[in-house]
Design an enzyme around this catalytic site. Structure first.
Site, PDB file in Angstrom:
ATOM      1  N   ASP A 108       0.866  -1.186   0.000  1.00  0.00           N
ATOM      2  CA  ASP A 108       0.000   0.000   0.000  1.00  0.00           C
ATOM      3  C   ASP A 108       0.901   1.235   0.000  1.00  0.00           C
ATOM      4  O   ASP A 108       1.645   1.452   0.967  1.00  0.00           O
ATOM      5  CB  ASP A 108      -0.880  -0.039   1.259  1.00  0.00           C
ATOM      6  CG  ASP A 108      -1.882   1.106   1.307  1.00  0.00           C
ATOM      7  OD1 ASP A 108      -1.670   2.123   0.619  1.00  0.00           O
ATOM      8  OD2 ASP A 108      -2.870   0.979   2.047  1.00  0.00           O
ATOM      9  N   TYR A 142      -8.129  16.036  -5.596  1.00  0.00           N
ATOM     10  CA  TYR A 142      -7.226  15.333  -6.528  1.00  0.00           C
ATOM     11  C   TYR A 142      -6.272  16.323  -7.186  1.00  0.00           C
ATOM     12  O   TYR A 142      -5.062  16.095  -7.262  1.00  0.00           O
ATOM     13  CB  TYR A 142      -8.070  14.609  -7.578  1.00  0.00           C
ATOM     14  CG  TYR A 142      -7.300  13.892  -8.676  1.00  0.00           C
ATOM     15  CD1 TYR A 142      -6.620  12.700  -8.420  1.00  0.00           C
ATOM     16  CD2 TYR A 142      -7.289  14.384  -9.988  1.00  0.00           C
ATOM     17  CE1 TYR A 142      -5.943  12.030  -9.438  1.00  0.00           C
ATOM     18  CE2 TYR A 142      -6.614  13.716 -11.005  1.00  0.00           C
ATOM     19  CZ  TYR A 142      -5.943  12.538 -10.722  1.00  0.00           C
ATOM     20  OH  TYR A 142      -5.274  11.871 -11.737  1.00  0.00           O
ATOM     21  N   LYS A 180      -2.182  16.449  -6.994  1.00  0.00           N
ATOM     22  CA  LYS A 180      -1.319  16.331  -8.187  1.00  0.00           C
ATOM     23  C   LYS A 180      -0.444  17.579  -8.356  1.00  0.00           C
ATOM     24  O   LYS A 180       0.703  17.461  -8.797  1.00  0.00           O
ATOM     25  CB  LYS A 180      -2.170  16.079  -9.436  1.00  0.00           C
ATOM     26  CG  LYS A 180      -2.819  14.685  -9.458  1.00  0.00           C
ATOM     27  CD  LYS A 180      -1.800  13.560  -9.531  1.00  0.00           C
ATOM     28  CE  LYS A 180      -2.451  12.204  -9.817  1.00  0.00           C
ATOM     29  NZ  LYS A 180      -1.463  11.101  -9.869  1.00  0.00           N
ATOM     30  N   THR A 213      -8.197   4.095 -19.290  1.00  0.00           N
ATOM     31  CA  THR A 213      -7.845   3.118 -18.247  1.00  0.00           C
ATOM     32  C   THR A 213      -9.076   2.872 -17.374  1.00  0.00           C
ATOM     33  O   THR A 213     -10.080   3.584 -17.495  1.00  0.00           O
ATOM     34  CB  THR A 213      -6.738   3.676 -17.317  1.00  0.00           C
ATOM     35  OG1 THR A 213      -7.312   4.713 -16.506  1.00  0.00           O
ATOM     36  CG2 THR A 213      -5.547   4.222 -18.084  1.00  0.00           C
TER      37      THR A 213
HETATM   38  N1  LIG Z   1      -6.652   7.609 -16.495  1.00  0.00           N
HETATM   39  C1  LIG Z   1      -6.504   8.929 -16.580  1.00  0.00           C
HETATM   40  O1  LIG Z   1      -7.293   9.629 -17.234  1.00  0.00           O
HETATM   41  C2  LIG Z   1      -5.329   9.602 -15.909  1.00  0.00           C
HETATM   42  C3  LIG Z   1      -5.000  10.897 -16.294  1.00  0.00           C
HETATM   43  C4  LIG Z   1      -3.925  11.533 -15.686  1.00  0.00           C
HETATM   44  C5  LIG Z   1      -3.202  10.886 -14.716  1.00  0.00           C
HETATM   45  N2  LIG Z   1      -3.539   9.624 -14.346  1.00  0.00           N
HETATM   46  C6  LIG Z   1      -2.738   8.997 -13.291  1.00  0.00           C
HETATM   47  O2  LIG Z   1      -2.185   7.797 -13.767  1.00  0.00           O
HETATM   48  C7  LIG Z   1      -1.947   6.927 -12.658  1.00  0.00           C
HETATM   49  C8  LIG Z   1      -2.487   5.543 -12.998  1.00  0.00           C
HETATM   50  O3  LIG Z   1      -3.902   5.618 -13.107  1.00  0.00           O
HETATM   51  P1  LIG Z   1      -4.752   4.735 -14.134  1.00  0.00           P
HETATM   52  O4  LIG Z   1      -5.502   5.660 -14.982  1.00  0.00           O
HETATM   53  O5  LIG Z   1      -3.899   3.697 -14.752  1.00  0.00           O
HETATM   54  O6  LIG Z   1      -5.831   4.119 -13.132  1.00  0.00           O
HETATM   55  P2  LIG Z   1      -6.049   2.671 -12.516  1.00  0.00           P
HETATM   56  O7  LIG Z   1      -6.082   1.647 -13.559  1.00  0.00           O
HETATM   57  O8  LIG Z   1      -7.198   2.825 -11.583  1.00  0.00           O
HETATM   58  O9  LIG Z   1      -4.704   2.428 -11.690  1.00  0.00           O
HETATM   59  C9  LIG Z   1      -4.459   2.861 -10.407  1.00  0.00           C
HETATM   60  C10 LIG Z   1      -3.516   1.843  -9.788  1.00  0.00           C
HETATM   61  O10 LIG Z   1      -3.072   2.330  -8.519  1.00  0.00           O
HETATM   62  C11 LIG Z   1      -3.137   1.272  -7.591  1.00  0.00           C
HETATM   63  N3  LIG Z   1      -3.396   1.834  -6.269  1.00  0.00           N
HETATM   64  C12 LIG Z   1      -4.437   2.634  -5.903  1.00  0.00           C
HETATM   65  N4  LIG Z   1      -4.354   2.917  -4.601  1.00  0.00           N
HETATM   66  C13 LIG Z   1      -3.234   2.288  -4.133  1.00  0.00           C
HETATM   67  C14 LIG Z   1      -2.621   2.185  -2.866  1.00  0.00           C
HETATM   68  N5  LIG Z   1      -3.116   2.786  -1.786  1.00  0.00           N
HETATM   69  N6  LIG Z   1      -1.474   1.459  -2.755  1.00  0.00           N
HETATM   70  C15 LIG Z   1      -0.945   0.838  -3.836  1.00  0.00           C
HETATM   71  N7  LIG Z   1      -1.491   0.895  -5.056  1.00  0.00           N
HETATM   72  C16 LIG Z   1      -2.626   1.606  -5.200  1.00  0.00           C
HETATM   73  C17 LIG Z   1      -4.277   0.384  -8.046  1.00  0.00           C
HETATM   74  O11 LIG Z   1      -4.075  -0.960  -7.627  1.00  0.00           O
HETATM   75  P3  LIG Z   1      -4.824  -1.554  -6.319  1.00  0.00           P
HETATM   76  O12 LIG Z   1      -6.209  -1.015  -6.338  1.00  0.00           O
HETATM   77  O13 LIG Z   1      -4.739  -3.026  -6.486  1.00  0.00           O
HETATM   78  O14 LIG Z   1      -4.017  -1.088  -5.144  1.00  0.00           O
HETATM   79  C18 LIG Z   1      -4.169   0.484  -9.554  1.00  0.00           C
HETATM   80  O15 LIG Z   1      -3.327  -0.530 -10.073  1.00  0.00           O
HETATM   81  C19 LIG Z   1      -2.603   7.585 -11.451  1.00  0.00           C
HETATM   82  O16 LIG Z   1      -1.636   8.245 -10.662  1.00  0.00           O
HETATM   83  C20 LIG Z   1      -3.535   8.598 -12.075  1.00  0.00           C
HETATM   84  O17 LIG Z   1      -3.795   9.689 -11.221  1.00  0.00           O
HETATM   85  C21 LIG Z   1      -4.579   8.953 -14.919  1.00  0.00           C
END
Ligand SMILES: NC(=O)c1ccc[n+]([C@@H]2O[C@H](COP(=O)([O-])OP(=O)(O)OC[C@H]3O[C@@H](n4cnc5c(N)ncnc54)[C@H](OP(=O)(O)O)[C@@H]3O)[C@@H](O)[C@H]2O)c1
Length: 253
Positions: A59, A151, A155, A186
């Site tokens: 975590d 959020y 960030k 995603t």
């Molecule tokens: N998708 C977008 O539009 C977007 C845009 C800009 C930036 N981002 C950033 O990109 C990154 C990845 O996001 P994503 O879009 O790929 O979303 P996602 O698929 O929901 O991935 C988030 C990941 O973080 C892990 N996670 C969440 N809380 C956690 C914790 N407390 N400890 C350890 N792991 C944790 C989750 O795994 P578990 O739940 O198994 O822990 C999951 O694998 C994030 O930082 C997000 O803010 C995303």
């Protein structure tokens, strides 16, 4: 760009952007450890990595847990040379309904998560005299968006942390950068679309269109495009790039 001889640790590496990063690094010859709280997505992504990708649950909000993950990863595949702080979560609420607990939760995963990983890997990188610290921040680290103030605050803090630590480490070979994706396709994006549908009664198609319209290219960023930026920052050619917040957003910021 070959990355043989590197060991990358990717938090949140079982899904979405983190998964794409982990598999792209492995495809370039790096050893990779992925981390997250749930075993199943980690197992599945590791399977796809065909031996180059291992996993350790943890975590990111807990400093002791991150220290354990880093130690286990180093024992399994050698010292970590690339630390990709990707784990994150986005909660959407109007400011008036955002509680102090909501703010703490956003800071815990999105800011402390980066801090905890980097604190845990930095001593080893200093000893080796090499390393890359990379945060997956967001365009929400560069501009405001309505209904996600906690959020966005978290960030922005990640971008501030990146810029400051880069200066502290500028005389070492270790670089520190943030990548700022726009809306990317995603599971997190699916949740945002579900949320809009539930709260506004719009169709999924309308909700997706509204989100994509913020990107001047009129589309969602692909996880592989974020991974490509990580590959570039990981290579020797990016040694002079530090303290940057690199937008991967179709020109949104
Ligand atoms: N998708 C977008 O539009 C977007 C845009 C800009 C930036 N981002 C950033 O990109 C990154 C990845 O996001 P994503 O879009 O790929 O979303 P996602 O698929 O929901 O991935 C988030 C990941 O973080 C892990 N996670 C969440 N809380 C956690 C914790 N407390 N400890 C350890 N792991 C944790 C989750 O795994 P578990 O739940 O198994 O822990 C999951 O694998 C994030 O930082 C997000 O803010 C995303």
């Amino acid at each position: 760009m070959r990355l043989d001889g590197h060991h990358a640790l990717v938090t949140g590496g079982g899904t979405g952007v983190g998964r794409a990063i982990a598999l792209a690094l492995a495809a370039q010859g790096a050893q990779v450890t992925i981390s997250g709280r749930r075993e199943e997505p980690l197992r599945e992504t590791a399977r796809e990595g065909q031996g180059a990708v291992g996993w350790v649950t943890g975590d990111v909000t807990q400093a002791a847990d991150m220290a354990r993950v880093v130690a286990q990863a180093a024992q399994d595949r050698g010292p970590v040379t690339l630390a990709i702080a990707n784990a994150g979560a986005a909660e959407s609420k109007p400011f008036g309904k955002t509680t102090p607990e909501d703010l703490d939760a956003m800071l815990a995963v999105n800011l402390h998560g980066v801090f905890n990983l980097w604190q845990a890997v930095l001593p080893g990188m200093r000893d080796m005299g090499r390393g890359r610290l990379i945060a997956i921040a967001s365009t929400a680290g560069l501009k405001g968006y309505g209904y996600v103030s906690a959020y966005v605050a978290a960030k922005h803090a990640v971008v501030g942390l990146t810029r400051s630590l880069a200066l502290e480490l500028a005389k070492t070979p270790i670089t520190v950068n943030a990548i700022c994706p726009g809306f990317a396709e995603t599971p997190m994006l699916e949740e945002s679309i579900d949320n809009i549908v539930a709260k506004t009664g719009r169709s999924r198609e309308e909700a997706a269109k509204a989100l994509a319209s913020g990107n001047p290219q009129g589309r969602f960023v692909q996880p592989a495009e974020v991974a490509d930026a990580v590959l570039w920052l990981s290579g020797d050619g990016a040694s002079a790039v530090t303290g940057q917040a690199i937008s991967v957003s179709g020109g949104e910021t």
